[in-house]
Design a protein around this motif. Structure first.
Motif, PDB file in Angstrom:
ATOM      1  N   LEU A  14       0.982  -1.266  -0.160  1.00 41.39           N
ATOM      2  CA  LEU A  14       0.011   0.063  -0.147  1.00 41.39           C
ATOM      3  C   LEU A  14       1.330   0.743  -0.175  1.00 41.39           C
ATOM      4  N   VAL A  91      -8.387  -1.739   3.355  1.00 41.40           N
ATOM      5  CA  VAL A  91      -7.282  -2.601   3.639  1.00 41.40           C
ATOM      6  C   VAL A  91      -8.072  -3.858   4.349  1.00 41.40           C
ATOM      7  N   VAL A  98      -1.832  -6.752   2.849  1.00 39.66           N
ATOM      8  CA  VAL A  98      -1.090  -5.752   2.241  1.00 39.66           C
ATOM      9  C   VAL A  98       0.452  -6.006   3.419  1.00 39.66           C
ATOM     10  N   VAL A 101       3.376  -0.954   3.923  1.00 43.76           N
ATOM     11  CA  VAL A 101       2.670   0.295   4.033  1.00 43.76           C
ATOM     12  C   VAL A 101       4.085   1.145   3.598  1.00 43.76           C
ATOM     13  N   ALA A 110       0.181   6.889   8.372  1.00 42.68           N
ATOM     14  CA  ALA A 110      -0.045   5.546   8.558  1.00 42.68           C
ATOM     15  C   ALA A 110       1.367   4.684   8.615  1.00 42.68           C
ATOM     16  N   ALA A 114       0.356   0.170  10.117  1.00 40.61           N
ATOM     17  CA  ALA A 114       0.902  -0.284   9.326  1.00 40.61           C
ATOM     18  C   ALA A 114       1.007  -1.651  10.434  1.00 40.61           C
TER      19      ALA A 114
END
Length: 380
Positions: A14, A91, A98, A101, A110, A114
């Motif tokens: 991502l 997600v 994922v 990230v 973010a 993650a």
């Protein structure tokens, strides 16, 4: 017959760019490098920035994007952080996890995201390490902008809170005294042919005080280092001047980084190799005092490789010698911009040469990229 093994799906990464072109474009270019190496990429974007992904989608049709509004961010970082929950929900709804990230340095939110989904959090900086943003000066003629690492170290330390409170306040007050009512005017070691546009328009920060340009203030020297005002001869300058006498006019490159700048062994070796491969005669003075720059006035000197310290700058301009600008710290970046972009008496040194080598086969950047992709594959 045994069935052929099903190939493992490509690791899902991502990507969260920051919605500003200076940040988004480098990250999209980086995404293209990852996609070319077989990783599956999902890029978070906004309707207003979707067009930035058009080249990526054209080159890699399998790449996916995740559109999130709104298109405008009045409070950039704070507003963009509100996308955390919708992204998290998206997600969790994906059929394959994922594993990493990759988020812009301005999207720090973010990183805990993650961690929450069990992915590796990777911070992407669109510029060099320690150089996360630029500082603009819109009130200065030409509205120059400098990268953070190009700002004065004292200022960077003050803004980062790295100075003791009492020391930091003392430094701040010291400069405020210069621009508040205590001062009457400013005298600069410069001259109008070089900086007229700044001298003719005193800044509001200076209280529109009177300014005088009285430089260069150093007495003139001849090619042997003897000062016109009767000063002592620089040690060894006469011998060096005699050595220069054997070369044609304008054929020698003079290299000097002043008395304080110290090159690392690797950089010094690279510079020495470049000078040798150029097959141009050169004179490299190490740890020289400013008087050693008098050799610039010798007719054999055609170029000056300099760190753009102000004393060296004035000496070179006065001697009429063009420069290869290699700023390293402090005001040298400001001086280099003046010399290269405005006065046009210099060009930037090493502009792109080392960088081009880094991304080619065997280069350090290419090796790092391949290493990163391998680590991401291990996560998958």
């Amino acid at each position: 017959m045994e069935a052929a093994p099903t190939p493992a799906p490509a690791p899902h990464v991502l990507v969260v760019p920051f919605p500003a072109q200076g940040h988004a474009l480098p990250l999209v270019d980086f995404v293209a490098l990852l996609a070319a190496r077989g990783l599956r990429l999902s890029v978070v974007t906004t309707p207003a920035n979707l067009q930035l992904l058009s080249p990526l989608l054209a080159a890699h049709p399998a790449a996916s994007t995740k559109g999130c509004g709104p298109g405008q961010f009045p409070a950039f970082m704070q507003a963009f952080a509100a996308l955390r929950e919708p992204i998290l929900a998206w997600v969790r709804a994906q059929p394959d996890p994922v594993v990493a990230v990759v988020a812009d340095i301005f999207c720090g939110w973010a990183q805990p995201l993650a961690r929450e989904i069990g992915a590796a959090g990777i911070v992407f900086s669109p510029s060099g390490s320690g150089d996360e943003f630029s500082v603009a000066f819109p009130s200065i003629p030409g509205a120059p902008s400098y990268q953070w690492r190009e700002m004065l170290l004292m200022y960077r330390n003050y803004m980062a809170g790295a100075l003791e409170e009492q020391v930091g306040e003392s430094v701040r007050q010291n400069f405020l005294w210069n621009v508040e009512e205590e001062s009457w005017g400013f005298v600069f070691n410069s001259f109008r042919a070089l900086e007229g546009r700044y001298l003719d328009q005193p800044l509001e920060d200076l209280g529109f005080r009177r300014v005088w340009a009285v430089g260069p203030v150093a007495p003139e020297t001849d090619a042997t280092g003897t000062r016109g005002a009767g000063g002592q001869e620089a040690v060894g300058a006469a011998d060096l001047s005699a050595w220069l006498d054997a070369f044609p006019d304008g054929s020698v490159v003079y290299v000097c980084f002043g008395s304080q700048a110290v090159l690392t062994p690797a950089v010094a070796a690279a510079l020495a190799e470049a000078l040798e491969r150029s097959a141009v005669p050169f004179l490299w003075v190490v740890g020289a005092e400013s008087s050693g720059v008098a050799l610039l006035r010798h007719a054999a000197v055609g170029w000056f490789v300099t760190h753009c310290g102000w004393n060296s700058t004035l000496e070179a301009v006065a001697a009429g010698v063009p420069m290869l600008a290699w700023p390293m710290t402090g005001d040298q970046f400001v001086n280099a911009r003046l010399l290269v972009d405005e006065a046009r008496v210099a060009v930037r040194a090493c502009a792109g040469g080392e960088a081009a080598r880094a991304v080619k086969e065997g280069g350090s950047s290419l090796a790092d990229l391949e290493g990163l992709v391998q680590e991401i594959r291990k996560l998958g």
